[in-house]
Design an enzyme around this catalytic site. Sequence first.
Site, short mmCIF file in Angstrom:
data_model
loop_
_atom_site.label_atom_id
_atom_site.label_comp_id
_atom_site.label_asym_id
_atom_site.label_seq_id
_atom_site.Cartn_x
_atom_site.Cartn_y
_atom_site.Cartn_z
N HIS A 1 3.98 -2.06 3.02
CA HIS A 1 4.02 -0.73 2.40
C HIS A 1 5.28 -0.58 1.55
O HIS A 1 6.39 -0.78 2.07
CB HIS A 1 3.96 0.35 3.49
CG HIS A 1 2.67 0.32 4.25
ND1 HIS A 1 2.44 -0.55 5.29
CD2 HIS A 1 1.51 1.03 4.07
CE1 HIS A 1 1.20 -0.38 5.73
NE2 HIS A 1 0.60 0.56 5.02
N ASP B 1 0.81 -1.22 0.00
CA ASP B 1 0.00 0.00 0.00
C ASP B 1 0.85 1.27 0.00
O ASP B 1 2.01 1.26 0.42
CB ASP B 1 -0.88 0.03 1.26
CG ASP B 1 -2.02 -0.98 1.21
OD1 ASP B 1 -2.04 -1.83 0.30
OD2 ASP B 1 -2.88 -0.92 2.10
ZN ZN Z 1 -2.52 2.99 3.48
#
Ligand code: ZN
Length: 220
Positions: free
Chosen positions: A168, A13
């Site tokens: 991430h 993400d």
């Molecule tokens: Zn996020």
Amino acid sequence: MTSTKKRLTLTFDNGPDAQATSQVLEELARRRLKATFFVLGKNMAEPSLRAIAERVHAEGHWIGNHTFTHEVPLGDRTDPGAAQAEIGATQKLIGDLTHPDKLFRPFGNGGHLDNRLLNAECQEYLVSGGYTCVLWNSIPRDWEDVDGWVDRALGHLDELKWTVVVLHDLATGAIDNLGRFLDVVAERDIEIVQEFPDDCVVIKAGQSNLDSVLAKRVGR
Ligand SMILES: [Zn+2]
């Protein structure tokens, strides 16, 4: 599902990022793995970062929409127009890189799975736009514990039949440990797949199961 093997779905993400996304792509390519990248609109507006998303797509990964600004959870937005500004504008920038099911993941502010995720306007926007809203069941907090996330994620794999892990692709250093994580996963009897389990999909191509999925997951 015919297989009883445990499954793992990899998601990344908040990118694309100039360095971290390429690093993820190299680790995945080396192991012939496919993942989904939930990108931010504010990044996709940068031509150099959109070029990275084009590479992500060309290498067979899926691209999903993860809001434009990623600042306020959409369930906390009371201003009309947030859906268009956060979801619609990002989707426009994703353009032809989109997955056909229009994958969207709300900003969970550290993982909250409740009505803070989406306000009524955003839910309606996703349903009427035929989006697929994908949640998660593993947040190993890689952004604040760049080494320790690996053990936490492996613990989630022990607990769950089908883990959807949120990592991430950001310049935190966490991605330096992705190879180590994937090496341990490879030693276990776990199948890495690109699809998502039903209990992490709250809207599927515009069909909402939000209330029933969240109700089943209370306490998780
Ligand atoms: Zn996020």
